[in-house]
Each structure stands twice: as structure tokens, then as C-alpha cells.
Design an enzyme around this catalytic site. Structure first.
Site, short mmCIF file in Angstrom:
data_model
loop_
_atom_site.label_atom_id
_atom_site.label_comp_id
_atom_site.label_asym_id
_atom_site.label_seq_id
_atom_site.Cartn_x
_atom_site.Cartn_y
_atom_site.Cartn_z
N LYS A 174 -2.44 -4.55 6.35
CA LYS A 174 -1.98 -3.64 7.55
C LYS A 174 -1.64 -2.34 7.14
O LYS A 174 -1.75 -1.27 7.96
CB LYS A 174 -0.78 -4.51 8.26
CG LYS A 174 -1.11 -5.57 8.90
CD LYS A 174 -2.10 -5.42 10.18
CE LYS A 174 -2.46 -6.56 10.98
NZ LYS A 174 -3.22 -6.32 12.00
N SER B 120 -1.78 -1.91 13.66
CA SER B 120 -1.58 -2.29 12.10
C SER B 120 0.07 -3.10 12.37
O SER B 120 0.05 -4.11 13.17
CB SER B 120 -0.92 -1.04 11.57
OG SER B 120 -0.41 -1.04 10.07
N TYR C 38 -0.92 -9.95 3.36
CA TYR C 38 -0.88 -9.56 4.86
C TYR C 38 -0.50 -8.22 5.04
O TYR C 38 -1.33 -7.32 5.39
CB TYR C 38 0.01 -10.25 5.84
CG TYR C 38 0.07 -9.91 7.35
CD1 TYR C 38 -0.87 -9.88 8.20
CD2 TYR C 38 1.27 -9.14 7.47
CE1 TYR C 38 -0.75 -9.45 9.54
CE2 TYR C 38 1.49 -8.65 8.95
CZ TYR C 38 0.56 -9.11 9.84
OH TYR C 38 0.49 -8.47 11.06
#
Length: 259
Positions: A184, A166, A180
């Protein structure tokens, strides 16, 4: 003095293993006596052939440095399998796991690492960029982790370890990473949920949340002389991280005895 090999005979598969954090983890696992398969996106990286060759060379050197007595006789003897494929496609994870088991017999640990990050202003992110980040970083992780878990349940003895890469961005966000950071956060949540779903099958699931690690993903953003690099170096007492910094935690999460 380096630790002795901790993972003799174990089998690991790493997505996005040609560069960055995935590459560092693959080399470290090999140095600890594991057999390793990596997935990579073909024709994506400049100098791909050289990266593939140097991966094997660096692994050979790392194995020799950790335990000369078990060092392979030649580069060809390094137990490394390289499998190209676009991890965003549902069938790629299945094929990757299949090829790993065909080569090495089983799957003990799976590292879901493949990901992209193109820094963009939130107001300028188009649907194509958003979808590409989602497809690779989160959907790709889901498909690949599911394929790995299915193999770990079916094999005998069953069980294994799954590690999702992650990011600290999953917790703190980032102005240029609005496409993004949600992916994650999704990887972190995926590992939390699969840990509860797969524990009954003796499969451990954990996430690693790296801070600022210097990789090919942020070379431009953290180039020498940039304001961003100066800011991050001032903010982090030990300086920017390197991909190798994540290899130790990955070995820790893989090792059943947890050292």
C-alpha cells in the site's frame, strides 16, 4: 437532499469492484450518471452470482434515488459492465480497459482498488503469501494503471483521472500486515510518481488512504465481540468506517471542477 448527478456521460473503470470499497465507488459513480465497468476475480467470492445481481439492483436504486427523471427503465439498462479477470496478471488490465472502451467509447477515470489482506504474524509469513500480496496489490495496480494511462493518452480528447486506493497503513504500519503495508505504501508512491509523469497528458493521479473500513477483508479480524473491534471503536471517535465513506472522496477526485 442528495447532490444532483455530477458525472453525466463520464466513463469509469474500477478494479476489485464487486465488493467493499470498489463496489461502493462503482454504485456512487453510477448514481451520478456515469457509465461504469468493474473488474473482479472470478470464483473468488462466495455467492458471486448474487453479488453480481445485487450490484446491478443497488445501482438501479441509487440512480433512481439521486435523480428519478434519469432512472433507467430496467435493471438491464443500468450502464454497468462486469469483466472477470485476475488483476495480478499483466494482460488483465489491458483487457479490462479494452472491454471498457469497446462498451462505452472512452475512459475518463480509472480506480485501482483490487487488493487482498490476510492478517498474519510476521514470523510466519511464507514466500507464497508475500508474493501473492505483492502481485495483486502492487504489481496488479502498476499493470492496470499503465493500461488506463495508455488509453487516456491515446484517446481524443486525451486526459482523465486515475485514483489508487492505498491505505493509512502505508503511513503507520500494522503488526499483522507486514506483507500488506509495503504494497500500500507502493500504491501511494505509484500515484505520486504517475502524477508527475502523466500531468503533461492532462491525467490527474491521486491516492486515497482509508483508515479502518469494515469490508470482507477484515470481517474476521473485526468480528463482533473481538478485542480488536472494541479497541478500534474506542480509538476512532466516529466508529469504524464503511465502504460508502470512500465514495464521496472518489467522486471529488473524479470531478474536474472539484465541486
Amino acid at each position: 437532499m442528495p447532490l444532483p448527478p455530477l458525472l453525466q456521460g463520464q466513463v469509469c473503470a474500477v478494479t476489485g469492484g464487486l465488493t467493499g470499497i470498489g463496489r461502493a465507488i462503482a454504485i456512487s459513480f453510477l448514481s451520478h450518471g456515469a457509465k461504469v465497468a468493474i473488474n473482479y476475480l472470478e470464483s473468488y467470492q462466495a455467492g458471486e452470482d448474487e453479488l453480481l445481481q445485487t450490484l446491478r439492483t443497488e445501482a438501479f436504486d441509487a440512480i433512481k434515488a439521486r435523480n428519478p427523471a434519469t432512472s433507467p427503465a430496467s435493471l438491464e439498462d443500468v450502464p454497468l459492465l462486469t469483466v472477470p479477470g485476475d488483476i495480478s496478471q499483466p494482460g488483465t488490465g489491458q483487457e479490462f480497459v479494452k472491454r471498457t472502451v469497446e462498451a462505452f467509447g472512452r475512459l475518463d477515470t480509472f480506480v485501482s482498488n483490487a487488493g487482498i489482506c490476510k492478517f498474519e504474524d510476521f514470523l510466519e509469513i511464507d514466500p507464497t503469501s508475500w508474493q501473492r500480496h505483492l502481485d495483486i496489490n502492487l504489481s496488479g495496480a502498476f499493470y492496470a494503471v499503465q493500461a488506463a494511462a495508455q488509453q487516456m493518452v491515446a484517446q481524443s480528447p486525451s486526459g482523465g483521472s486515475i485514483i489508487g486506493i492505498s491505505s493509512i497503513s502505508a503511513l503507520v504500519g500494522g503488526a499483522g500486515q507486514c506483507h500488506y503495508t509495503p504494497t500500500k505504501a507502493g500504491v501511494l508512491s505509484l500515484m505520486q510518481s504517475t502524477a508527475t509523469a502523466l500531468g503533461k497528458h492532462k491525467i490527474r493521479c491521486n491516492a486515497l488512504l482509508p483508515g479502518t473500513i469494515r469490508t470482507q477483508l477484515n470481517d474476521e479480524d473485526l468480528k463482533d465481540g473481538s478485542d480488536k473491534k472494541a479497541y478500534m471503536e474506542k480509538r476512532i471517535p466516529l466508529g469504524l468506517g464503511n465502504p460508502e465513506d470512500m465514495a464521496g472522496p472518489a467522486v471529488f477526485l473524479w470531478t474536474e471542477e472539484r465541486l
